[in-house]
Design an enzyme around this catalytic site. Sequence first.
Site, mmCIF file in Angstrom:
data_model
loop_
_atom_site.group_PDB
_atom_site.id
_atom_site.type_symbol
_atom_site.label_atom_id
_atom_site.label_comp_id
_atom_site.label_asym_id
_atom_site.label_seq_id
_atom_site.Cartn_x
_atom_site.Cartn_y
_atom_site.Cartn_z
ATOM 1 N N TYR A 1 28.203 -4.523 -6.845
ATOM 2 C CA TYR A 1 28.073 -5.792 -6.123
ATOM 3 C C TYR A 1 27.730 -5.477 -4.669
ATOM 4 C CZ TYR A 1 29.045 -10.769 -5.455
ATOM 5 O OH TYR A 1 28.916 -12.108 -5.213
ATOM 6 N N ASN B 1 28.733 -23.050 -20.134
ATOM 7 C CA ASN B 1 30.166 -22.963 -20.402
ATOM 8 C C ASN B 1 30.889 -22.050 -19.417
ATOM 9 O OD1 ASN B 1 28.768 -20.764 -21.485
ATOM 10 N ND2 ASN B 1 30.446 -20.256 -22.848
ATOM 11 N N SER B 2 30.156 -21.453 -18.483
ATOM 12 C CA SER B 2 30.800 -20.585 -17.478
ATOM 13 C C SER B 2 31.649 -21.437 -16.548
ATOM 14 C CB SER B 2 29.717 -19.858 -16.670
ATOM 15 O OG SER B 2 28.976 -20.806 -15.916
ATOM 16 N N ASP C 1 24.033 -19.261 -28.612
ATOM 17 C CA ASP C 1 24.464 -19.629 -29.966
ATOM 18 C C ASP C 1 25.791 -18.941 -30.277
ATOM 19 O OD1 ASP C 1 24.099 -21.111 -32.143
ATOM 20 O OD2 ASP C 1 22.491 -19.913 -33.026
ATOM 21 N N ARG C 2 26.676 -19.635 -31.038
ATOM 22 C CA ARG C 2 27.993 -19.072 -31.357
ATOM 23 C C ARG C 2 28.571 -19.792 -32.570
ATOM 24 N NH1 ARG C 2 30.372 -19.147 -26.291
ATOM 25 N NH2 ARG C 2 28.245 -19.389 -25.582
ATOM 26 N N TYR D 1 21.347 -17.969 -9.441
ATOM 27 C CA TYR D 1 22.582 -17.600 -8.729
ATOM 28 C C TYR D 1 23.382 -16.538 -9.461
ATOM 29 C CZ TYR D 1 25.259 -20.586 -11.949
ATOM 30 O OH TYR D 1 25.842 -21.134 -13.066
ATOM 31 N N GLY D 2 22.977 -16.183 -10.679
ATOM 32 C CA GLY D 2 23.676 -15.141 -11.423
ATOM 33 C C GLY D 2 22.701 -14.433 -12.333
ATOM 34 N N MET E 1 23.665 -12.820 -15.591
ATOM 35 C CA MET E 1 24.587 -12.362 -16.633
ATOM 36 C C MET E 1 23.897 -11.520 -17.708
ATOM 37 S SD MET E 1 27.584 -13.245 -15.649
ATOM 38 C CE MET E 1 28.467 -12.605 -17.050
HETATM 39 N N1 LIG Z 1 25.457 -16.617 -6.350
HETATM 40 C C1 LIG Z 1 26.668 -17.092 -6.165
HETATM 41 O O1 LIG Z 1 27.072 -17.443 -5.056
HETATM 42 C C2 LIG Z 1 27.577 -17.195 -7.335
HETATM 43 C C3 LIG Z 1 28.751 -17.955 -7.271
HETATM 44 C C4 LIG Z 1 29.517 -18.108 -8.424
HETATM 45 C C5 LIG Z 1 29.135 -17.452 -9.592
HETATM 46 N N2 LIG Z 1 28.014 -16.688 -9.584
HETATM 47 C C6 LIG Z 1 27.534 -16.016 -10.787
HETATM 48 O O2 LIG Z 1 27.413 -16.980 -11.803
HETATM 49 C C7 LIG Z 1 27.628 -16.372 -13.057
HETATM 50 C C8 LIG Z 1 28.719 -17.137 -13.777
HETATM 51 O O3 LIG Z 1 29.945 -16.945 -13.063
HETATM 52 P P1 LIG Z 1 31.291 -17.594 -13.633
HETATM 53 O O4 LIG Z 1 32.440 -17.179 -12.815
HETATM 54 O O5 LIG Z 1 31.038 -19.014 -13.830
HETATM 55 O O6 LIG Z 1 31.337 -16.812 -15.036
HETATM 56 P P2 LIG Z 1 32.340 -16.920 -16.255
HETATM 57 O O7 LIG Z 1 33.176 -18.124 -16.161
HETATM 58 O O8 LIG Z 1 32.990 -15.585 -16.386
HETATM 59 O O9 LIG Z 1 31.340 -17.099 -17.490
HETATM 60 C C9 LIG Z 1 30.404 -16.113 -17.814
HETATM 61 C C10 LIG Z 1 29.191 -16.798 -18.419
HETATM 62 O O10 LIG Z 1 28.152 -15.854 -18.611
HETATM 63 C C11 LIG Z 1 27.669 -15.954 -19.950
HETATM 64 N N3 LIG Z 1 27.184 -14.644 -20.370
HETATM 65 C C12 LIG Z 1 27.872 -13.489 -20.415
HETATM 66 N N4 LIG Z 1 27.079 -12.479 -20.814
HETATM 67 C C13 LIG Z 1 25.850 -13.025 -21.043
HETATM 68 C C14 LIG Z 1 24.607 -12.504 -21.474
HETATM 69 N N5 LIG Z 1 24.454 -11.195 -21.763
HETATM 70 N N6 LIG Z 1 23.563 -13.363 -21.606
HETATM 71 C C15 LIG Z 1 23.709 -14.665 -21.329
HETATM 72 N N7 LIG Z 1 24.861 -15.227 -20.898
HETATM 73 C C16 LIG Z 1 25.926 -14.409 -20.753
HETATM 74 C C17 LIG Z 1 28.869 -16.413 -20.742
HETATM 75 O O11 LIG Z 1 28.401 -17.011 -21.925
HETATM 76 P P3 LIG Z 1 29.036 -16.728 -23.379
HETATM 77 O O12 LIG Z 1 30.170 -17.676 -23.550
HETATM 78 O O13 LIG Z 1 27.878 -17.020 -24.261
HETATM 79 O O14 LIG Z 1 29.483 -15.289 -23.409
HETATM 80 C C18 LIG Z 1 29.460 -17.430 -19.771
HETATM 81 O O15 LIG Z 1 28.750 -18.629 -19.843
HETATM 82 C C19 LIG Z 1 27.974 -14.908 -12.766
HETATM 83 O O16 LIG Z 1 26.792 -14.154 -12.827
HETATM 84 C C20 LIG Z 1 28.466 -14.962 -11.332
HETATM 85 O O17 LIG Z 1 28.349 -13.748 -10.659
HETATM 86 C C21 LIG Z 1 27.237 -16.546 -8.502
#
Ligand SMILES: NC(=O)c1ccc[n+]([C@@H]2O[C@H](COP(=O)([O-])OP(=O)(O)OC[C@H]3O[C@@H](n4cnc5c(N)ncnc54)[C@H](OP(=O)(O)O)[C@@H]3O)[C@@H](O)[C@H]2O)c1
Length: 359
Positions: free
Chosen positions: A77, A176-177, A200-201, A268-269, A271
Site C-alpha cells: 500500500y 456487496n463490499s 456470481d456465487r 477507487y479499488g 480487488m
Molecule cells: N480509494 C479509496 O479511497 C478507497 C476507500 C475505501 C475502499 N477502497 C477500496 O475499495 C475496495 C473495497 O473495499 P471494502 O472495504 O469495501 O472491501 P470489503 O468490504 O472487504 O469487500 C471486498 C470486496 O471485494 C470483492 N472482491 C474480492 N476479491 C475480488 C476479486 N478477485 N475480483 C472481484 N471482486 C473481488 C468482494 O467480492 P466477493 O464477495 O465476490 O468476494 C467484495 O465485494 C478495496 O479495494 C479498497 O481498498 C478504496
Amino acid sequence: MKFPRLYQCFNSVEIKRLYSDIQVAARALVYAEHGDPSKVVQLMETDLPPVDSSSVKIKMLASPINPADINTIQGVYPIKPALPTVGGFEGVGEVIEVGGQVTEVKLGDRVIPATNNLGTWRSHIVCPANHVSPLPQDTPVMIGATVRVNACTAYRMLADFVELQPGDCVLQNAANSGAGQAVIQIAAARGLKTINIVRDRPDFDKLKSYLESLGATAVVTEESLKGKDAAKVFKELPRPKLALNAVGGKSTITLIKLMEPGGTIVTYGGMSRQPVLVPTGSLIFNDVKFVGYWMTRWHDKHANSIEANHMITQLCQWGKSGQLRAPNHKLVPLSDFASALDAVLQPFTSQKQILSFDT
Ligand SMILES: NC(=O)c1ccc[n+]([C@@H]2O[C@H](COP(=O)([O-])OP(=O)(O)OC[C@H]3O[C@@H](n4cnc5c(N)ncnc54)[C@H](OP(=O)(O)O)[C@@H]3O)[C@@H](O)[C@H]2O)c1
C-alpha cells in the site's frame, strides 16, 4: 493457540527491545515486518504513556479490518508506516482522560481518527488531542467504526464527480463490499437509483435480498451481464452517468458497456489485482471519462474543514435515522485477530471483520 503467541512476546528480549520505542497501549496488534497478515501480526501487552496537557486517552470500542489495512501489512500500500507499528487505519473510541489544555474533545466523546495512520487496533490509545475528531452525540458505535473509510468514500464519490439529480442512476461493481453497501444506502438517501454488480456465487438470491433491503434498485451478477440480461436491467432505468469501480480488470469493460456515453468511471479499488482494461473505442466514440479517487488524499487536504465536518455530521445523522447501516459484519474479540485477518482474505463472505476490545 493464542496464549503461546502472547507468551512468546512477553519472553522474547529481542521483540521487547524492538517495540520499546513505540507507544503501544494495553493490548495492541503490532507487526514488525511485512508479510502474510495472520503470520506477522502479534498481540502485545505493554503500559500506556501518561496523558500530558495536550493529549487524550481513548478506550477503543470497535475497529474494522479493511483491504487497505491488509495491503499495508503486506507492504503493497502507498502508506508505509515505520516498523514496528500498530495496525488499523479506522475505528471508534471513547475519550476517558483529557489533558489540561485540551479543547478539541471532552470526556465521554466518541472519537474517530483525524489522521491517516493512528494505529487503531489497540484497546487504548494516548495521542495528541488533534489526532482525533469527535462524532455527533449518539452516533451508533458501528457507524462510528466504519464511517471514515468506506462511508466517506461512498459519500464523496457520489458528490464530487458528476452532478446527480434524484432519479439518476449509478452503477457499481463489488456492490456487496463495505464501500458498495455504503454507496447503495447513501444513493437511496439522496433519491438516486443504483445498479449493483456482484460476482456470481451460490447464495446470490440471499445477497440480492440483503442489498435490496439496503435500497439497491437492481442487483445483478457479472456473469448474467454477459448475456441478454444486460438489456433487461436497463429497460426501466436511465443509463448511468457515473460508475464506481473497485475491481478493475475485465469488470471495467462491463461497466463501460452499461454506461451512458460521456459518463464517468471512478476507480477507487483494484480487488481483481488486474489493470483497468479500457477498449480504445470507448474513449473515442463513447467519450467515457476515467478518474481515480483516494479518500486518504481528500482527508489530508480537508482535515478539520467545514466540508469534512458537514460530511461526517450528515453520515452520522443518516446512521442515527437508520438510513445508513454499518456494513454487514462480524464482531471479533481482539484475541481472535488471526482468524479475522485470514477471514478478510476469503472470497464471497460479504462480511466485514470488526475488532472489539472488551475482553
Ligand atoms: N480509494 C479509496 O479511497 C478507497 C476507500 C475505501 C475502499 N477502497 C477500496 O475499495 C475496495 C473495497 O473495499 P471494502 O472495504 O469495501 O472491501 P470489503 O468490504 O472487504 O469487500 C471486498 C470486496 O471485494 C470483492 N472482491 C474480492 N476479491 C475480488 C476479486 N478477485 N475480483 C472481484 N471482486 C473481488 C468482494 O467480492 P466477493 O464477495 O465476490 O468476494 C467484495 O465485494 C478495496 O479495494 C479498497 O481498498 C478504496
